[in-house]
Design a protein around this motif. Structure first.
Motif, mmCIF file in Angstrom:
data_model
loop_
_atom_site.group_PDB
_atom_site.id
_atom_site.type_symbol
_atom_site.label_atom_id
_atom_site.label_comp_id
_atom_site.label_asym_id
_atom_site.label_seq_id
_atom_site.Cartn_x
_atom_site.Cartn_y
_atom_site.Cartn_z
ATOM 1 N N PHE A 106 1.185 82.346 -33.967
ATOM 2 C CA PHE A 106 -0.179 82.528 -34.477
ATOM 3 C C PHE A 106 -0.523 81.536 -35.587
ATOM 4 O O PHE A 106 -1.562 80.880 -35.539
ATOM 5 N N GLY A 107 0.322 81.412 -36.584
ATOM 6 C CA GLY A 107 0.003 80.631 -37.784
ATOM 7 C C GLY A 107 -0.259 79.169 -37.517
ATOM 8 O O GLY A 107 -1.235 78.602 -38.032
ATOM 9 N N ALA A 108 0.606 78.528 -36.723
ATOM 10 C CA ALA A 108 0.442 77.095 -36.459
ATOM 11 C C ALA A 108 -0.890 76.822 -35.759
ATOM 12 O O ALA A 108 -1.604 75.871 -36.100
ATOM 13 N N HIS A 109 -1.219 77.664 -34.787
ATOM 14 C CA HIS A 109 -2.497 77.498 -34.080
ATOM 15 C C HIS A 109 -3.677 77.737 -35.023
ATOM 16 O O HIS A 109 -4.688 77.018 -34.952
ATOM 17 N N ALA A 110 -3.551 78.737 -35.921
ATOM 18 C CA ALA A 110 -4.632 79.025 -36.873
ATOM 19 C C ALA A 110 -4.844 77.856 -37.829
ATOM 20 O O ALA A 110 -5.988 77.499 -38.151
ATOM 21 N N LEU A 111 -3.748 77.220 -38.265
ATOM 22 C CA LEU A 111 -3.879 76.061 -39.157
ATOM 23 C C LEU A 111 -4.501 74.875 -38.420
ATOM 24 O O LEU A 111 -5.310 74.132 -38.989
ATOM 25 N N TYR A 112 -4.122 74.697 -37.161
ATOM 26 C CA TYR A 112 -4.707 73.609 -36.370
ATOM 27 C C TYR A 112 -6.210 73.825 -36.209
ATOM 28 O O TYR A 112 -7.006 72.889 -36.348
ATOM 29 N N LYS A 113 -6.610 75.052 -35.920
ATOM 30 C CA LYS A 113 -8.033 75.350 -35.769
ATOM 31 C C LYS A 113 -8.781 75.198 -37.091
ATOM 32 O O LYS A 113 -9.967 74.842 -37.103
ATOM 33 N N LEU A 114 -8.087 75.465 -38.217
ATOM 34 C CA LEU A 114 -8.732 75.344 -39.524
ATOM 35 C C LEU A 114 -9.082 73.895 -39.838
ATOM 36 O O LEU A 114 -10.071 73.621 -40.530
ATOM 37 N N VAL A 115 -8.284 72.960 -39.351
ATOM 38 C CA VAL A 115 -8.535 71.542 -39.624
ATOM 39 C C VAL A 115 -9.899 71.128 -39.092
ATOM 40 O O VAL A 115 -10.660 70.408 -39.748
#
Length: 526
Positions: A106-115
């Protein structure tokens, strides 16, 4: 900050004293802003120092720790398990595995989407094969009904990204504390000191560390329901999030400082022009709403408390009854009474033939053949605020007035002071000294007041000269509300206003509080 000596100040003419007071006030404002910026710098410096100290301890732990302490840098809890803190070690190990699992799924994808916050959908997907297809001469291969890929849900991406960052920061804090604790229990073992068991650690959370137990759930609640929404709102100020673009409502992207650049748009109905005009009215409103209630309330409370005044209990009971009525009921009643078709408006129109708009647009009168306009709305909201606010001030100051030291009045009478002099030099000064912090809180509360303006006028009368359908009686906070609840909400500029309200309120609070006698002469009244 340099000021004139008291004797030099008294020797100045009255008009020069007045201008010197203005000069001194401006200096205090500048000093307050500088102190606010300096405080942020000092706080940042302390935070950086504490972070540096923590990493220094980590380096020391890795350099001088044994093999189990070094392994704790990679798998938390190993050092604790080796030192017979098995339950604690297993909990730390599970916490690390849970964090890794969270980041992978979850976290890695959420950070990617945040960019990118959101990616606008381009391309098509076939429901039958669940694949993206390219067009060849306008025809779709192997797919009769292709479906366009939907854009990302940007608000969700922003919220999940911020939440992930908070979780990462929390885990880093736990990681650093655990690694340093691993070396500490190694040192205790080498020195022959007692190493606490899990039961002893648990018992500490109900004894010496009971404050941590009490504050754990409130802090989690503050992070989830206060800090997280505030950070989400701040980030929205750097996006193009509104419903006026050609993109779907669930999509927005980063725009940097572009929104803050609109603060300098002073032409026409620009955001900067509207912000300055509403800020001026907000400050005027906060000053009038605070000090009219305060001084009128003190005068009424002083009159009621005077010796020789009869039926004191009756007058105080009347005030209590007026406070017992909910404010929103009183405000709604006044809004209906003074509306364009309210009883008072209709009565005046039938009696004089003049239609007066008390809470609406400006009313045009003709005097000596010359038309002129009167905007009653701002005047009436101040007067109605006095009507509903003075009873609170009277009741809150009554007890303070009863506790003014009598020897101060006796000394003043011996020195030949008049009642007016005693009132300003003793009574008023004592009340201001005691209620200084409360008065500052009231001022900031009025600066961010919502109910009075919203229930009476809704921010109206509206004008086309302001940005975002703002009105003449709108405060910054009601303007922010209207921007988010409008037919086409403008969330990005509402977020900008929210940040500016916080900065202005913080600076004003610090300036007023640091220059109040309650702060400078905390322990005595003179």
């Amino acid at each position: 900050m340099k000021t004139l000596a008291y004797l030099d100040y008294c020797a100045l003419p009255r008009y020069q004293q007045f201008f010197y007071k203005i000069y001194e006030f401006i200096l205090k404002v500048i000093y307050g802003v500088w102190h606010f910026i300096k405080g942020i710098g000092i706080g940042t410096k302390k935070l950086v120092f504490r972070i540096g100290t923590s990493f220094k301890k980590m380096y020391h732990s890795f350099r001088y720790g044994d093999i189990f302490t070094k392994c704790s840098f990679f798998v938390l809890g190993i050092s604790h398990i080796k030192r017979k803190q098995i339950v604690k070690g297993i909990i730390l190990m599970l916490l690390e595995f849970a964090f890794i699992f969270f980041m992978i799924f979850f976290g890695a994808h959420a950070l990617y989407k945040l960019v990118f916050v959101g990616t606008y959908g381009s391309g098509y997907i076939c429901d039958g094969f669940d694949q993206v297809f390219e067009t060849i001469n306008g025809a779709w291969e192997f797919c009769d009904e292709p479906t366009k890929i939907a854009p990302d849900n940007s608000p969700k991406n922003l919220l999940y990204g911020i939440l992930t960052i908070l979780i990462i920061i929390g885990f880093i804090c736990v990681y650093i504390a655990t690694v340093n604790a691993s070396y500490q229990i190694q040192t205790n073992e080498e020195e022959g000191k007692h190493i606490k068991s899990f039961k002893e650690d648990l018992a500490d959370f109900f004894n010496s560390k009971f404050h941590i137990t009490l504050l754990f759930l409130p802090i989690i609640g503050i992070l989830l329901f206060n800090i997280l929404p505030i950070l989400d709102m701040i980030c929205m100020a750097f996006t193009n999030y509104d419903y006026t673009t050609d993109f779907p409502k669930s999509y927005f992207s980063w725009v940097g400082l572009k929104n803050f650049g609109q603060l300098f748009s002073f032409g026409g109905n620009g955001f900067g022009y509207t912000f300055v005009e509403i800020l001026k009215w907000t400050i005027v409103w906060a000053i009038l709403a605070t000090f009219t209630n305060f001084f009128i309330g003190i005068i009424i409370a002083t009159i009621i408390n005077r010796k020789g005044i009869k039926f004191k209990k009756f007058w105080r009971t009347c005030l209590v009854l007026s406070v017992a009525v909910p404010q929103f009921v009183s405000l709604l009643a006044m809004a209906q009474f003074l509306s364009d078709y309210g009883p008072l408006t209709v009565f005046i129109e039938k009696a004089t033939g003049v239609k007066i708009y008390f809470l609406g647009k400006a009313t045009t009168f003709t005097l000596f053949g010359h038309p002129f306009k009167v905007d009653f709305a701002r005047i009436l909201v101040v007067l109605i605020n006095i009507w509903i606010g003075v009873p609170y001030t009277v009741l809150s100051t009554t007890g303070i007035l009863m506790n003014v030291p009598e020897d101060l009045y006796e000394s003043a009478k011996i020195d030949g002071a008049s009642p007016i002099t005693m009132y300003f030099k003793i009574t008023l000064k004592y009340v201001v000294f005691v209620m200084g912090p409360s008065l500052i809180t009231t001022f900031i509360g009025n600066f961010n007041s919502f109910g009075v303006i919203f229930l009476l006028t809704g921010g109206g009368p509206k004008t086309n000269n302001f940005y975002g359908s703002a009105g003449h009686t709108d405060l910054l906070v009601t303007w922010l509300y209207n921007l988010t609840m409008d037919t086409n909400p403008d969330y990005k500029m509402a977020s900008v206003i929210g940040i500016l309200i916080f900065l202005i309120s913080s600076i004003i609070s610090l300036i007023l509080y640091r220059n109040s006698n309650s702060f400078k002469n905390e322990e005595d009244f003179a």
